[in-house]
Design a protein around this motif. Structure first.
Motif, PDB file in Angstrom:
ATOM      1  N   GLY A   1       0.829  -1.194   0.000  1.00  0.00           N
ATOM      2  CA  GLY A   1       0.000   0.000   0.000  1.00  0.00           C
ATOM      3  C   GLY A   1       0.867   1.248   0.000  1.00  0.00           C
ATOM      4  O   GLY A   1       2.097   1.184   0.004  1.00  0.00           O
ATOM      5  N   MET A   2       0.221   2.409  -0.001  1.00  0.00           N
ATOM      6  CA  MET A   2       0.933   3.669  -0.196  1.00  0.00           C
ATOM      7  C   MET A   2       1.327   4.329   1.117  1.00  0.00           C
ATOM      8  O   MET A   2       0.658   4.175   2.135  1.00  0.00           O
ATOM      9  N   GLY A   3       2.414   5.093   1.058  1.00  0.00           N
ATOM     10  CA  GLY A   3       2.838   5.914   2.173  1.00  0.00           C
ATOM     11  C   GLY A   3       4.112   5.434   2.836  1.00  0.00           C
ATOM     12  O   GLY A   3       4.302   4.234   3.051  1.00  0.00           O
ATOM     13  N   ALA A   4       4.999   6.381   3.172  1.00  0.00           N
ATOM     14  CA  ALA A   4       6.302   6.038   3.744  1.00  0.00           C
ATOM     15  C   ALA A   4       6.181   5.491   5.159  1.00  0.00           C
ATOM     16  O   ALA A   4       6.916   4.564   5.536  1.00  0.00           O
ATOM     17  N   GLU A   5       5.289   6.050   5.966  1.00  0.00           N
ATOM     18  CA  GLU A   5       5.158   5.586   7.346  1.00  0.00           C
ATOM     19  C   GLU A   5       4.664   4.145   7.396  1.00  0.00           C
ATOM     20  O   GLU A   5       5.205   3.312   8.133  1.00  0.00           O
TER      21      GLU A   5
ATOM     22  N   THR B   1       4.965   1.988   4.983  1.00  0.00           N
ATOM     23  CA  THR B   1       6.024   1.164   4.413  1.00  0.00           C
ATOM     24  C   THR B   1       7.106   0.860   5.440  1.00  0.00           C
ATOM     25  O   THR B   1       7.583  -0.275   5.535  1.00  0.00           O
ATOM     26  N   ALA B   2       7.500   1.861   6.220  1.00  0.00           N
ATOM     27  CA  ALA B   2       8.544   1.652   7.221  1.00  0.00           C
ATOM     28  C   ALA B   2       8.118   0.606   8.242  1.00  0.00           C
ATOM     29  O   ALA B   2       8.895  -0.295   8.600  1.00  0.00           O
ATOM     30  N   ALA B   3       6.880   0.704   8.727  1.00  0.00           N
ATOM     31  CA  ALA B   3       6.408  -0.236   9.749  1.00  0.00           C
ATOM     32  C   ALA B   3       6.339  -1.656   9.203  1.00  0.00           C
ATOM     33  O   ALA B   3       6.808  -2.614   9.845  1.00  0.00           O
ATOM     34  N   LEU B   4       5.770  -1.820   8.010  1.00  0.00           N
ATOM     35  CA  LEU B   4       5.608  -3.162   7.458  1.00  0.00           C
ATOM     36  C   LEU B   4       6.938  -3.744   6.972  1.00  0.00           C
ATOM     37  O   LEU B   4       7.163  -4.955   7.067  1.00  0.00           O
ATOM     38  N   THR B   5       7.819  -2.889   6.462  1.00  0.00           N
ATOM     39  CA  THR B   5       9.139  -3.378   6.060  1.00  0.00           C
ATOM     40  C   THR B   5       9.908  -3.894   7.269  1.00  0.00           C
ATOM     41  O   THR B   5      10.564  -4.950   7.211  1.00  0.00           O
ATOM     42  N   THR B   6       9.837  -3.182   8.375  1.00  0.00           N
ATOM     43  CA  THR B   6      10.488  -3.634   9.603  1.00  0.00           C
ATOM     44  C   THR B   6       9.939  -4.991  10.026  1.00  0.00           C
ATOM     45  O   THR B   6      10.696  -5.910  10.394  1.00  0.00           O
ATOM     46  N   GLN B   7       8.624  -5.139   9.969  1.00  0.00           N
ATOM     47  CA  GLN B   7       7.994  -6.415  10.319  1.00  0.00           C
ATOM     48  C   GLN B   7       8.512  -7.538   9.429  1.00  0.00           C
ATOM     49  O   GLN B   7       8.869  -8.630   9.909  1.00  0.00           O
ATOM     50  N   LEU B   8       8.567  -7.294   8.134  1.00  0.00           N
ATOM     51  CA  LEU B   8       8.985  -8.334   7.190  1.00  0.00           C
ATOM     52  C   LEU B   8      10.469  -8.656   7.317  1.00  0.00           C
ATOM     53  O   LEU B   8      10.874  -9.817   7.175  1.00  0.00           O
TER      54      LEU B   8
ATOM     55  N   GLU C   1       7.041   6.112  -1.023  1.00  0.00           N
ATOM     56  CA  GLU C   1       7.369   5.032  -0.092  1.00  0.00           C
ATOM     57  C   GLU C   1       8.858   4.765   0.132  1.00  0.00           C
ATOM     58  O   GLU C   1       9.237   4.133   1.120  1.00  0.00           O
ATOM     59  N   GLY C   2       9.713   5.197  -0.761  1.00  0.00           N
ATOM     60  CA  GLY C   2      11.104   4.774  -0.753  1.00  0.00           C
ATOM     61  C   GLY C   2      11.850   5.038   0.537  1.00  0.00           C
ATOM     62  O   GLY C   2      12.599   4.188   1.019  1.00  0.00           O
ATOM     63  N   SER C   3      11.658   6.219   1.119  1.00  0.00           N
ATOM     64  CA  SER C   3      12.396   6.530   2.342  1.00  0.00           C
ATOM     65  C   SER C   3      11.991   5.612   3.487  1.00  0.00           C
ATOM     66  O   SER C   3      12.817   5.283   4.346  1.00  0.00           O
ATOM     67  N   GLY C   4      10.725   5.191   3.524  1.00  0.00           N
ATOM     68  CA  GLY C   4      10.281   4.272   4.571  1.00  0.00           C
ATOM     69  C   GLY C   4      10.984   2.932   4.488  1.00  0.00           C
ATOM     70  O   GLY C   4      11.427   2.374   5.499  1.00  0.00           O
TER      71      GLY C   4
END
Length: 287
Positions: free
Chosen positions: A59-63, A65-72, A183-186
């Motif tokens: 989904g969209m948005g850096a915040e 993305t950051a949370a879900l990337t950390t989870q993954l 999303e990239g910065s997240g």
């Protein structure tokens, strides 16, 4: 929750369904996995490489993305993270259908509102040197791809007016950025904080971030841009090698492999199986 037993793994992230589909077309033998908190991925193989690809649509948005990337990252323990998708161009010479590889990514909303105006406090996250080098090498043999290696701006905004205040703000303060996305910065922030993983943002240009954006989208430019970004991503992974010794083809005790565990000298990795009850480990005292 059963942990995926995919090693070596690269985590490829997207925001939109068409971005996901463009990457998915290159991934074979896919299997869906579900994190205990509900995040879904598909894990498969990238042909002619040693990589297992874990593909996620966040989904969209850096915040977010950051949370879900950390989870993954904590779940999958990948060797590399790539965010792949479409973006708007910020430069006249970066055209629709081109690909921008982020040498660094700017978080554009940081700053201080003072009486004299908004004072920018730039934050920049570098892309992985190793992945960038792999990309530079890969695109030399891709005559149908026009690639640019330059900074990318991340902002919580869909830019469709080149004369807007936010567009002028970007030209004043981030004038070397070649593209804008959301999303990239997240993704890069999560990769950095999770152990300085190799991470890179690869974006296909779908519009010029101006009033003609809706016409470009209607013409199918997003699909073409997503496919170009996916093609470059695959080419990068054909160039970039997993860390030596990271493959799951090494020799481990047979009984552990049968139960989904791998042995690494002084530790046992149970990510490939489900266990119930306590597990006691004993380190090597000879060290």
């Amino acid at each position: 929750m059963t942990m995926p037993d995919t090693q070596p793994t690269v985590l490829v992230l997207t925001a939109l369904p068409l971005e996901y589909a463009a990457v998915r077309a290159h991934v074979e033998e896919r299997e869906e996995r579900v994190h205990r908190d509900g995040t879904r991925i598909e894990v498969g193989r990238l042909s002619s490489t040693s990589w297992h690809v874990a593909l996620a649509e966040l989904g969209m948005g850096a915040e977010r993305t950051a949370a879900l990337t950390t989870q993954l990252i904590h779940w999958l323990r990948p060797e590399a993270v790539l965010f792949v998708g479409v973006a708007g161009s910020l430069k006249d010479d970066v055209g629709i259908g081109d690909v921008v590889v982020g040498t660094q990514v700017y978080e554009i909303h940081g700053g201080k509102q003072a009486p004299e105006g908004f004072l920018v406090r730039p934050k920049a996250l570098p892309g992985s040197h190793a992945l960038e080098q792999a990309a530079r090498s890969a695109v030399r043999d891709m005559p149908r791809v026009r690639a640019h290696f330059m900074p990318i701006a991340t902002g919580d905004v869909v830019l469709a007016d080149a004369e807007s205040e936010i567009a002028r703000f970007l030209r004043r303060n981030y004038n070397d950025a070649g593209a804008i996305e959301m999303e990239g910065s997240g993704a890069l922030r999560a990769a950095h904080l999770s152990g300085q993983l190799n991470a890179l943002v690869i974006r296909g240009i779908s519009d010029r971030a101006d009033a003609e954006k809706h016409r470009a989208d209607a013409s199918g430019s997003q699909q073409r841009a997503a496919e170009q970004a996916a093609a470059v991503t695959v080419a990068v992974l054909h160039k970039h090698r997993p860390r030596e010794g990271s493959s799951d083809s090494g020799e481990e005790p047979q009984e552990l492999r049968a139960r989904g565990a791998t042995y690494g000298g002084d530790h046992i990795d149970f990510r490939g199986g489900t266990f119930h009850g306590p597990v006691t480990g004993k380190g090597d005292r000879r060290r």
